[in-house]
Design an enzyme around this catalytic site. Sequence first.
Site, PDB file in Angstrom:
ATOM      1  N   GLY A 143     -14.933  -4.635  11.718  1.00 38.14           N
ATOM      2  CA  GLY A 143     -14.493  -3.912  10.530  1.00 38.14           C
ATOM      3  C   GLY A 143     -15.134  -4.356   9.226  1.00 38.14           C
ATOM      4  N   GLY A 194      -2.748   1.460  17.967  1.00 38.44           N
ATOM      5  CA  GLY A 194      -1.909   1.075  16.834  1.00 38.44           C
ATOM      6  C   GLY A 194      -1.501   2.310  16.053  1.00 38.44           C
ATOM      7  CB  ALA A 195       1.154   4.093  15.311  1.00 40.21           C
ATOM      8  N   GLY A 196       0.046   1.782  12.653  1.00 28.51           N
ATOM      9  CA  GLY A 196       0.457   1.278  11.348  1.00 28.51           C
ATOM     10  C   GLY A 196      -0.361   1.935  10.244  1.00 28.51           C
ATOM     11  N   GLY A 197      -0.433   1.258   9.097  1.00 31.50           N
ATOM     12  CA  GLY A 197      -1.115   1.831   7.929  1.00 31.50           C
ATOM     13  C   GLY A 197      -2.585   2.130   8.183  1.00 31.50           C
ATOM     14  CG  ASP A 255      -8.368   1.028   3.670  1.00 33.95           C
ATOM     15  OD1 ASP A 255      -9.268   0.279   3.240  1.00 33.95           O
ATOM     16  OD2 ASP A 255      -7.174   0.675   3.752  1.00 33.95           O
ATOM     17  CE  LYS A 261      -4.263  -1.421   2.355  1.00 34.64           C
ATOM     18  NZ  LYS A 261      -5.139  -1.200   3.492  1.00 34.64           N
TER      19      LYS A 261
HETATM   20  P1  NAP Z   1       0.210  -2.688  10.316  1.00 31.58           P
HETATM   21  O1  NAP Z   1       0.588  -1.594   9.391  1.00 31.58           O
HETATM   22  O2  NAP Z   1       1.068  -3.903  10.413  1.00 31.58           O
HETATM   23  O3  NAP Z   1       0.075  -2.017  11.790  1.00 31.58           O
HETATM   24  C1  NAP Z   1      -0.311  -2.771  12.897  1.00 31.58           C
HETATM   25  C2  NAP Z   1      -0.196  -1.932  14.168  1.00 31.58           C
HETATM   26  O4  NAP Z   1      -0.662  -2.703  15.280  1.00 31.58           O
HETATM   27  C3  NAP Z   1       1.229  -1.533  14.533  1.00 31.58           C
HETATM   28  O5  NAP Z   1       1.212  -0.312  15.219  1.00 31.58           O
HETATM   29  C4  NAP Z   1       1.648  -2.682  15.463  1.00 31.58           C
HETATM   30  O6  NAP Z   1       2.697  -2.361  16.317  1.00 31.58           O
HETATM   31  C5  NAP Z   1       0.384  -2.842  16.257  1.00 31.58           C
HETATM   32  N1  NAP Z   1       0.247  -4.140  16.917  1.00 31.58           N
HETATM   33  C6  NAP Z   1       0.398  -5.366  16.365  1.00 31.58           C
HETATM   34  N2  NAP Z   1       0.136  -6.328  17.276  1.00 31.58           N
HETATM   35  C7  NAP Z   1      -0.175  -5.672  18.434  1.00 31.58           C
HETATM   36  C8  NAP Z   1      -0.524  -6.111  19.730  1.00 31.58           C
HETATM   37  N3  NAP Z   1      -0.645  -7.423  20.026  1.00 31.58           N
HETATM   38  N4  NAP Z   1      -0.770  -5.173  20.683  1.00 31.58           N
HETATM   39  C9  NAP Z   1      -0.655  -3.851  20.399  1.00 31.58           C
HETATM   40  N5  NAP Z   1      -0.308  -3.380  19.182  1.00 31.58           N
HETATM   41  C10 NAP Z   1      -0.077  -4.283  18.216  1.00 31.58           C
HETATM   42  O7  NAP Z   1      -1.248  -3.246   9.985  1.00 31.58           O
HETATM   43  P2  NAP Z   1      -2.497  -2.393   9.405  1.00 31.58           P
HETATM   44  O8  NAP Z   1      -2.508  -2.460   7.944  1.00 31.58           O
HETATM   45  O9  NAP Z   1      -2.478  -1.067  10.065  1.00 31.58           O
HETATM   46  O10 NAP Z   1      -3.734  -3.279   9.925  1.00 31.58           O
HETATM   47  C11 NAP Z   1      -4.088  -3.322  11.289  1.00 31.58           C
HETATM   48  C12 NAP Z   1      -5.338  -4.188  11.459  1.00 31.58           C
HETATM   49  O11 NAP Z   1      -6.449  -3.555  10.815  1.00 31.58           O
HETATM   50  C13 NAP Z   1      -5.222  -5.575  10.813  1.00 31.58           C
HETATM   51  O12 NAP Z   1      -5.832  -6.515  11.652  1.00 31.58           O
HETATM   52  C14 NAP Z   1      -5.990  -5.443   9.521  1.00 31.58           C
HETATM   53  O13 NAP Z   1      -6.530  -6.678   9.098  1.00 31.58           O
HETATM   54  C15 NAP Z   1      -7.084  -4.476   9.946  1.00 31.58           C
HETATM   55  N6  NAP Z   1      -7.648  -3.733   8.807  1.00 31.58           N
HETATM   56  C16 NAP Z   1      -8.989  -3.829   8.586  1.00 31.58           C
HETATM   57  C17 NAP Z   1      -9.568  -3.127   7.552  1.00 31.58           C
HETATM   58  C18 NAP Z   1     -11.038  -3.225   7.305  1.00 31.58           C
HETATM   59  O14 NAP Z   1     -11.499  -2.883   6.213  1.00 31.58           O
HETATM   60  N7  NAP Z   1     -11.807  -3.642   8.281  1.00 31.58           N
HETATM   61  C19 NAP Z   1      -8.770  -2.302   6.735  1.00 31.58           C
HETATM   62  C20 NAP Z   1      -7.395  -2.208   7.005  1.00 31.58           C
HETATM   63  C21 NAP Z   1      -6.848  -2.938   8.059  1.00 31.58           C
HETATM   64  P3  NAP Z   1       4.129  -3.056  16.073  1.00 31.58           P
HETATM   65  O15 NAP Z   1       4.649  -2.444  14.814  1.00 31.58           O
HETATM   66  O16 NAP Z   1       4.882  -2.712  17.303  1.00 31.58           O
HETATM   67  O17 NAP Z   1       3.873  -4.526  15.910  1.00 31.58           O
END
Ligand code: NAP
Length: 283
Positions: free
Chosen positions: A251, A133-136, A104, A68
């Site tokens: 979600g 969280g602070a990812g994408g 999104d 992405k």
């Molecule tokens: P990402 O970029 O990998 O970011 C994940 C974030 O969560 C990071 O800040 C990570 O910290 C943190 N994290 C991971 N495991 C954790 C835990 N056990 N406790 C606390 N923090 C934790 O992933 P993303 O793309 O942002 O996606 C995040 C979630 O949203 C996923 O489950 C994804 O499937 C979901 N999502 C859903 C939709 C929807 O349409 N419903 C759309 C997008 C994403 P670290 O870097 O320290 O691990």
Amino acid sequence: MISLGLVGYPLTHSLSPLIHKAALNYCGEKGNYALFPVHLDDIHALKALLDRVRDGSIAGLNVTIPHKQRVTLLLDELARPAQAVGAANTIFMRNGKLTGENTDIHGFLADLRKLLAAEPDRHAIIKNALVLGAGGAARAITYALLNDGWKVAVAARRPEQARALIAQFPDHSLDLTRIDYDADAFRAVVPGLSLVVNATPAGMSPDIEKSPWPKGVSLPRLAVVYDLVYTPRVTKLAADARLAGLGAFNGIGMLVEQAAMSFSIWTGFEVPREILFAALEEK
Ligand code: NAP
């Protein structure tokens, strides 16, 4: 024949083909939505797919993890939201330019507004959110909330990641803060919160016993919990929230809304959401 698809890795559990095939059927359009599994390091395969969008053999491409962010560097143009968050999940040709959008952002906000409107008792008069969280995804959610007039606190277990997120939105420095990812910091902000968004994968199948909420901290009394995770449909966080009398949502609505917006960009068709939700019912 409309050729659509999704690039990312891994893609085995993606629900997007079900949604987009239902959308094509509803519109009476012949077409397909293919999965293109492309590894993080296979930039050539990613570029080759983008060339197929350029030459029109693919009308629209969705992009998911891990591409992405990097895909934005390979496009001619980014829509403003995609530019603001530095990530695109929808690719198409517009005015001869390979363009990226981030649906999104719209998808989350459209679903949140619908859910809050259906919860008048909890409807956020004070728009104070905590994003976990602070990812994408957290980046997209934070941008969506800030542009909808929310104050946002971000909690990430790696403080530097939260700081980087905050640095991405310098125009919102008054409304965007960071808190530590620990019980004391959560307790301090809980009383003022009307929304908690889980943008971490904590609680996602198979780790369904996990919750991103710190142990021993009460959930906010009058808040809505929005968990981006949708496998399982009710996460531990959502179950705990409901037990505490809060509104809690998964979600799936965001997934459907972002897909509907992508589909509309590619084809011009607006598909009733119930058609898309129905396609996911048996999953
Ligand atoms: P990402 O970029 O990998 O970011 C994940 C974030 O969560 C990071 O800040 C990570 O910290 C943190 N994290 C991971 N495991 C954790 C835990 N056990 N406790 C606390 N923090 C934790 O992933 P993303 O793309 O942002 O996606 C995040 C979630 O949203 C996923 O489950 C994804 O499937 C979901 N999502 C859903 C939709 C929807 O349409 N419903 C759309 C997008 C994403 P670290 O870097 O320290 O691990």
